[in-house]
Scaffold this active site. Structure first.
Site, PDB file in Angstrom:
ATOM      1  N   ASN A   1      49.047  35.686  43.040  1.00  0.00           N
ATOM      2  CA  ASN A   1      49.049  36.942  41.895  1.00  0.00           C
ATOM      3  C   ASN A   1      49.964  37.992  42.456  1.00  0.00           C
ATOM      4  O   ASN A   1      50.388  38.746  41.663  1.00  0.00           O
ATOM      5  CB  ASN A   1      47.793  37.413  41.367  1.00  0.00           C
ATOM      6  CG  ASN A   1      46.934  37.385  42.717  1.00  0.00           C
ATOM      7  OD1 ASN A   1      46.796  36.496  43.559  1.00  0.00           O
ATOM      8  ND2 ASN A   1      46.191  38.587  42.769  1.00  0.00           N
TER       9      ASN A   1
ATOM     10  N   CYS B   1      44.958  43.572  38.872  1.00  0.00           N
ATOM     11  CA  CYS B   1      43.668  43.504  38.393  1.00  0.00           C
ATOM     12  C   CYS B   1      42.469  43.981  39.127  1.00  0.00           C
ATOM     13  O   CYS B   1      41.261  44.352  39.143  1.00  0.00           O
ATOM     14  CB  CYS B   1      43.238  42.035  37.952  1.00  0.00           C
ATOM     15  SG  CYS B   1      43.615  41.107  39.456  1.00  0.00           S
TER      16      CYS B   1
ATOM     17  N   SER C   1      43.530  31.769  32.312  1.00  0.00           N
ATOM     18  CA  SER C   1      42.718  33.025  31.853  1.00  0.00           C
ATOM     19  C   SER C   1      43.864  33.395  30.352  1.00  0.00           C
ATOM     20  O   SER C   1      45.129  33.241  30.649  1.00  0.00           O
ATOM     21  CB  SER C   1      42.911  34.185  32.990  1.00  0.00           C
ATOM     22  OG  SER C   1      42.210  35.218  32.339  1.00  0.00           O
ATOM     23  N   ALA C   2      43.387  33.876  29.489  1.00  0.00           N
ATOM     24  CA  ALA C   2      44.188  34.087  28.380  1.00  0.00           C
ATOM     25  C   ALA C   2      45.102  35.272  28.480  1.00  0.00           C
ATOM     26  O   ALA C   2      46.164  35.318  28.148  1.00  0.00           O
ATOM     27  CB  ALA C   2      43.163  34.442  27.100  1.00  0.00           C
TER      28      ALA C   2
ATOM     29  N   THR D   1      26.725  32.820  23.539  1.00  0.00           N
ATOM     30  CA  THR D   1      27.301  32.633  22.094  1.00  0.00           C
ATOM     31  C   THR D   1      28.847  32.706  22.125  1.00  0.00           C
ATOM     32  O   THR D   1      29.272  33.560  22.935  1.00  0.00           O
ATOM     33  CB  THR D   1      26.641  33.823  21.004  1.00  0.00           C
ATOM     34  OG1 THR D   1      25.597  33.390  20.983  1.00  0.00           O
ATOM     35  CG2 THR D   1      27.550  33.586  19.790  1.00  0.00           C
TER      36      THR D   1
ATOM     37  N   GLN E   1      47.816  32.306  37.028  1.00  0.00           N
ATOM     38  CA  GLN E   1      48.993  33.029  37.147  1.00  0.00           C
ATOM     39  C   GLN E   1      50.325  32.161  36.764  1.00  0.00           C
ATOM     40  O   GLN E   1      51.310  32.600  36.306  1.00  0.00           O
ATOM     41  CB  GLN E   1      49.401  33.680  38.469  1.00  0.00           C
ATOM     42  CG  GLN E   1      48.645  34.906  38.909  1.00  0.00           C
ATOM     43  CD  GLN E   1      49.226  35.973  38.263  1.00  0.00           C
ATOM     44  OE1 GLN E   1      50.317  36.388  37.812  1.00  0.00           O
ATOM     45  NE2 GLN E   1      48.382  36.991  38.225  1.00  0.00           N
TER      46      GLN E   1
ATOM     47  N   THR F   1      37.810  34.888  36.577  1.00  0.00           N
ATOM     48  CA  THR F   1      36.919  35.112  37.576  1.00  0.00           C
ATOM     49  C   THR F   1      35.592  34.430  37.216  1.00  0.00           C
ATOM     50  O   THR F   1      35.060  33.489  38.513  1.00  0.00           O
ATOM     51  CB  THR F   1      36.602  36.645  37.444  1.00  0.00           C
ATOM     52  OG1 THR F   1      37.597  37.411  37.734  1.00  0.00           O
ATOM     53  CG2 THR F   1      35.443  37.019  38.498  1.00  0.00           C
TER      54      THR F   1
END
Ligand code: PLP
Length: 386
Positions: A123, A336, A210-211, A248, A190, A39
Site C-alpha cells: 500500500n 489509512c 476491500s470496496a 445482519t 491494493q 482489516t
C-alpha cells in the site's frame, strides 16, 4: 434473511451481489464472505485458520505463520497479537526493491507452518509480490507432506471432505489434518483495481479485498475462502455468511461493492495503461528537474498508480502540508493510518536509513487523475523543492 417479502428482496440483492463478485473472481459464490473491511477480512483469515488448528486431530502445538515485514498493519498487528498466544510468526524481510524473495519463504516452511500470508501489492510503495511463484512453493511443500503420509486422504486436495465451518461447529472439522497446511493468503486490497486477482491465477487459498479501494463504499470488504479450507469464525452469532461472520448484512454496501467490482473489471486494462503512462510521465519530469530524487521500490514490479519518492533533505510531513496547501493531496506512509504522521516503516524495512523513511512521499493516481493534475503536481513540487 427474514422469510417475508421484504426480507427476501434484500436477500436477493445480497445474493446477486455475491454472485457478481464471485463471477469476477472466477469462484463459487459460497467462497465469498462479506466483512466490514479488509482489516476484518485479514483478521478472519489469520485468526480463523489459527483457531481451527486447535480442532485438528493431530493438533499442531506451536503453529507457525510466515509473513513479511511490510504487510499492512491489519496483518502485522494481528500476527503480533497471536504471538502472545503462542503462535510463532516468521517475518521475512524484503529486499531494497520492496519485493520478497520466494526462496526465503521456502526456507522458512516447516511441518508446523499453517499459513503463509503475503500481500499482493504494497500500500505504500506499490511493489507487487511474486504470489504465483510463492503459491507453487507452498503447494509443493503441501503435496510433499501428502506423499510422506502413510495413509493419505482419498481423492487428494480437490475432494477433501471438509467445507468451511458452519456456525463454529467443530464437528465440521477434518479428521485428518496431514497435508492440508500450509495455506496461502494474500491481501489484494491494493491490487484488485489494476491487476488480475482471480484466486486461480494467483494460486491462493484465501484472499482479502476491500470496496473503497475500487471506488466502492467505505466499510465493506470480503474474504475469498477456497472450498475445502477449514476456517473458524471470529465473530459468532446468528450464523450469517455461511457461519463465518455473524451480523445482519449491510445490504446497500454489499450491492455497492458488487457494482464497484463490475466497473473495476470493465475498466481494469485501459485504466492500468492510462494511469501507468501518467505516473511514468510524472516521475520522468520530476527526475529530470531534480536528479537527486530517488524512487522507493521496484519500478518494474509495481502498481501503475503508485510512485513513492525520496526527497533528500526534506521532511515528508512538512512537505505534505506544503503540498496540501497547493492543492495536492499525498501521504508520507499509509493513507489509512490514523492522523499520526510517522516515518514509513515500509521504506525502513526495505533497508533504508531513517532519513529516507522520513523523507519519502507516496503519490497515488486514480480514476479522476488527469494530465493537467499531474502537471499541477509537478509544478507545485518543484516550487517547494526550489
Ligand atoms: N490492506 C491493505 C493492503 C490496505 O492498503 C488497507 C488500507 O486501507 C487495508 C488492508 C485495510 O483496509 P480497510 O480500511 O478496508 O480495513
Amino acid at each position: 434473511h427474514a422469510l417475508h417479502r421484504f426480507g427476501q428482496e434484500a436477500s436477493r440483492a445480497v445474493f446477486g451481489a455475491r454472485r457478481k463478485i464471485a463471477a469476477a473472481f472466477g469462484v463459487d459464490y459460497r467462497e465469498i464472505i462479506f466483512t466490514g473491511s479488509a482489516t476484518e477480512a485479514n483478521n478472519l483469515a489469520i485468526r480463523g485458520i489459527t483457531k481451527s488448528i486447535k480442532y485438528q486431530v493431530s493438533s499442531i502445538k506451536r503453529p507457525r505463520i510466515i509473513t513479511t515485514t511490510i504487510e499492512h498493519e491489519s496483518v502485522l498487528e494481528t500476527c503480533r497479537n497471536l504471538e502472545k498466544d503462542g503462535v510463532e510468526v516468521v517475518y521475512i524481510p524484503v529486499g531494497k526493491d520492496g519485493i520478497v524473495d520466494p526462496r526465503k519463504i521456502k526456507a522458512a516452511l516447516n511441518e508446523r507452518t499453517i499459513l503463509v500470508c503475503i500481500m499482493h501489492a504494497n500500500n505504500e510503495v506499490g511493489t507487487i509480490q511474486p504470489i504465483f511463484e510463492i503459491s507453487q512453493i507452498v503447494r509443493n511443500f503441501r503435496n510433499s507432506k501428502y506423499i510422506s503420509h502413510p495413509d493419505p486422504p482419498v481423492g487428494g486436495e480437490g475432494s477433501r471432505p471438509v467445507r468451511q465451518a458452519q456456525g463454529g461447529d467443530s464437528s465440521a472439522m477434518p479428521q485428518n489434518d496431514t497435508g492440508i497446511y500450509p495455506l496461502l493468503h494474500t491481501d489484494a486490497a491494493q491490487s484488485f483495481q489494476y491487476l488480475d486477482c482471480r484466486p486461480e491465477v494467483l494460486g491462493v487459498d484465501l484472499m482479502t479485498v476491500s470496496a473503497h479501494k475500487i471506488y466502492g463504499p467505505k466499510g465493506i470488504g470480503a474474504l475469498y475462502v477456497r472450498k475445502g479450507v477449514t476456517l473458524l469464525p471470529i465473530i459468532t452469532g446468528s450464523g450469517q455468511e455461511f457461519g463465518l461472520r455473524s451480523g445482519t448484512d449491510n445490504v446497500p454496501y454489499i450491492v455497492g461493492f458488487a457494482k464497484a467490482v463490475e466497473i473495476a473489471n470493465k475498466m481494469r486494462k485501459k485504466e492500468a495503461i492510462r494511469v501507468g503512462k501518467l505516473r511514468d510521465y510524472f516521475w520522468r519530469q520530476l527526475k529530470k528537474a531534480v536528479p537527486k530524487l530517488r524512487v522507493n521500490g521496484s519500478l518494474k514490479s509495481r502498481l501503475p498508480n503508485n510512485i513513492n519518492i525520496y526527497f533528500p533533505g526534506e521532511n515528508a510531513h512538512d512537505f505534505q502540508i506544503k503540498l496540501d496547501l497547493a492543492g495536492v493531496a499525498v501521504s508520507p506512509g499509509a493513507a489509512c493510518r490514523s492522523a499520526v504522521s510517522k516515518a514509513s516503516y515500509v521504506v525502513a524495512e526495505m533497508g533504508f536509513p531513517v532519513e529516507r523513511a522520513s523523507g519519502s512521499l507516496r503519490f497515488s493516481l486514480g480514476r479522476q487523475t488527469t494530465k493537467a493534475d499531474i502537471d499541477w503536481a509537478i509544478k507545485s513540487i518543484l516550487k517547494i523543492v526550489a
